[in-house]
Design a protein around this motif. Structure first.
Motif, short mmCIF file in Angstrom:
data_model
loop_
_atom_site.label_atom_id
_atom_site.label_comp_id
_atom_site.label_asym_id
_atom_site.label_seq_id
_atom_site.Cartn_x
_atom_site.Cartn_y
_atom_site.Cartn_z
N SER A 115 3.65 -25.39 -8.22
CA SER A 115 2.26 -25.87 -8.30
C SER A 115 1.90 -26.70 -7.08
CB SER A 115 2.08 -26.71 -9.57
OG SER A 115 2.83 -27.92 -9.47
N THR A 116 0.61 -26.92 -6.90
CA THR A 116 0.13 -27.76 -5.79
C THR A 116 0.69 -29.17 -5.92
OG1 THR A 116 -1.91 -26.49 -5.60
CG2 THR A 116 -1.93 -28.72 -4.70
N LYS A 117 0.71 -29.69 -7.13
CA LYS A 117 1.22 -31.05 -7.37
C LYS A 117 2.69 -31.15 -6.97
CE LYS A 117 1.90 -34.55 -10.95
NZ LYS A 117 1.76 -34.87 -12.40
N CYS A 137 3.76 -16.07 0.16
CA CYS A 137 3.13 -16.89 -0.89
C CYS A 137 1.64 -16.55 -0.91
CB CYS A 137 3.37 -18.37 -0.64
SG CYS A 137 5.12 -18.84 -0.72
N GLN A 138 1.31 -15.45 -1.51
CA GLN A 138 -0.05 -14.91 -1.44
C GLN A 138 -1.08 -15.77 -2.16
OE1 GLN A 138 0.33 -10.91 -2.90
NE2 GLN A 138 1.50 -10.22 -1.14
N GLU A 139 -0.61 -16.64 -3.05
CA GLU A 139 -1.54 -17.50 -3.78
C GLU A 139 -1.74 -18.86 -3.10
OE1 GLU A 139 -3.22 -16.37 -6.42
OE2 GLU A 139 -2.21 -14.46 -5.98
N LEU A 140 -1.09 -19.06 -1.96
CA LEU A 140 -1.23 -20.34 -1.26
C LEU A 140 -2.67 -20.52 -0.78
CD1 LEU A 140 0.33 -22.82 -0.09
CD2 LEU A 140 0.53 -21.51 2.04
N GLU A 141 -3.28 -21.63 -1.16
CA GLU A 141 -4.67 -21.90 -0.80
C GLU A 141 -4.75 -23.01 0.24
OE1 GLU A 141 -6.64 -22.74 -4.47
OE2 GLU A 141 -6.74 -20.63 -5.06
N MET A 142 -5.91 -23.12 0.87
CA MET A 142 -6.10 -24.08 1.94
C MET A 142 -5.89 -25.51 1.45
SD MET A 142 -9.51 -24.85 4.21
CE MET A 142 -10.28 -25.69 2.82
N GLN A 143 -6.37 -25.84 0.26
CA GLN A 143 -6.24 -27.20 -0.27
C GLN A 143 -4.77 -27.58 -0.44
OE1 GLN A 143 -8.20 -24.84 -1.44
NE2 GLN A 143 -10.29 -25.63 -1.19
N THR A 144 -3.97 -26.62 -0.93
CA THR A 144 -2.54 -26.88 -1.11
C THR A 144 -1.86 -27.10 0.23
OG1 THR A 144 -2.53 -25.47 -3.08
CG2 THR A 144 -0.40 -25.98 -2.08
N LEU A 145 -2.20 -26.26 1.20
CA LEU A 145 -1.63 -26.39 2.55
C LEU A 145 -2.01 -27.73 3.17
CD1 LEU A 145 -0.10 -25.04 4.89
CD2 LEU A 145 -2.28 -24.10 5.66
N GLU A 146 -3.26 -28.12 3.00
CA GLU A 146 -3.72 -29.40 3.55
C GLU A 146 -2.97 -30.57 2.94
OE1 GLU A 146 -7.90 -31.74 4.52
OE2 GLU A 146 -7.88 -30.12 3.02
N GLY A 147 -2.81 -30.54 1.62
CA GLY A 147 -2.09 -31.62 0.95
C GLY A 147 -0.65 -31.73 1.43
N PHE A 148 -0.03 -30.59 1.66
CA PHE A 148 1.37 -30.58 2.12
C PHE A 148 1.47 -31.13 3.53
CE2 PHE A 148 5.25 -28.88 3.84
CZ PHE A 148 6.13 -28.90 2.77
N LEU A 149 0.62 -30.62 4.44
CA LEU A 149 0.70 -31.03 5.84
C LEU A 149 0.30 -32.49 6.03
CD1 LEU A 149 -0.79 -27.88 7.60
CD2 LEU A 149 1.61 -28.54 7.40
N THR A 150 -0.58 -32.99 5.19
CA THR A 150 -0.98 -34.40 5.27
C THR A 150 0.21 -35.32 5.07
OG1 THR A 150 -3.20 -33.89 4.47
CG2 THR A 150 -2.48 -36.18 4.28
N ARG A 151 1.13 -34.88 4.20
CA ARG A 151 2.31 -35.69 3.87
C ARG A 151 3.50 -35.38 4.77
NH1 ARG A 151 -0.98 -34.70 -0.12
NH2 ARG A 151 -1.33 -36.20 -1.81
#
Length: 270
Positions: A115-117, A137-151
């Motif tokens: 999950s994104t969390k 990871c075909q379901e990977l969305e921009m918001q999830t990617l942004e949250g990961f890269l921010t951290r």
């Protein structure tokens, strides 16, 4: 009609673990392809606390408990590959983030179950990650990617091949959240455009390689992108070229070594 049968002998987990006994002093201890059903393997992991590289790719039945135990016993891990381990859940990722603080390389190919969390929680604990692989990871969305890269601001290598939901706005996220990005794989991300990539190349000065295979970027657009900064290598392998390479590799046969002369053979026998 010819049928070819290939037989592979795979080492059991016990054999591989037994061969590593006493290797704790090695700088690059490595344990590959642990069998996902071997209780012996997991019970012996505590002997390899200096293990740095762990490849569990395609252990399809790998349970959360096994990876939790591996993370707990191997705190020195620097590279973890769980490609295709589709039985894992968020619990496993939480454990890896909490226990393996030295982790730098994580391969999550075809791992669409997190999950994104869970990804954000992992990234918060593992700020030292420099290489992340989200291939397939075909379901990977921009918001999830942004949250990961921010951290994880230290990312230098990012593989987004076949992450088909990502579009140009995701490139803006990379500009803002991945200033140290050096290598980017966008193969199969057909929604990416020339204008988005041009801006990315211009903004991230250390970016030195982009794989655009399978995108809609034309030869003319590739030429335009190349002119933005010559130090950035642009790779675009077409399906036809890829097929030719595979066919060439299949058809290439190593030349046979010449048989030893009778005299040499006789000397060898003596």
């Amino acid at each position: 009609m010819l049928l070819f049968f290939f037989f592979f002998k795979q080492k059991t987990a016990y054999e591989m673990l037994r061969s590593l006994v006493g290797s704790e002093m090695c700088i690059r201890d490595r344990l590959e392809q642990i069998d996902d059903t071997s209780a012996v393997a997991w019970s012996n992991l505590h002997r390899h606390r200096t293990l740095q590289y762990l490849d569990l790719s395609f252990c399809l039945r790998l349970p959360d408990a096994a990876l939790v135990q591996a993370a707990m016993f191997c705190p020195e891990l620097e590279m973890l590959d769980i490609t295709g381990c589709t039985s894992l859940t968020d619990v496993a990722l939480y454990s890896v983030g909490g226990s393996c603080r030295k982790l730098a390389v994580l391969r999550l190919r075809m791992c669409m179950m997190f999950s994104t969390k869970a990804l954000e929680t992992f990234a918060t604990a593992s700020t030292g990650i420099t290489n992340i692989d989200f291939t397939g990871c075909q379901e990977l969305e921009m918001q999830t990617l942004e949250g990961f890269l921010t951290r994880c601001p230290k990312i230098t290598h990012l593989n987004l091949a076949s992450c088909s939901k990502l579009e140009d706005p995701a490139l803006i996220v990379l500009e803002q959240r991945a200033p140290n990005l050096e290598v980017l794989n966008l193969a199969g991300c057909s929604a990416m455009t020339c204008s988005g990539l041009m801006r990315l190349i211009h903004m991230i000065k250390v970016l030195r390689k982009i794989d655009m295979s399978g995108t809609r970027i034309s030869k003319t657009e590739k030429f335009v992108l190349s002119s933005v900064r010559e130090s950035c290598e642009l790779v675009k392998i077409t399906t036809e070229t890829r097929t030719k390479r595979r066919l060439h590799a299949f058809m290439t046969v190593e030349p046979k070594k010449p048989a030893p002369k009778n005299g040499a053979g006789a000397k060898g026998r003596k």
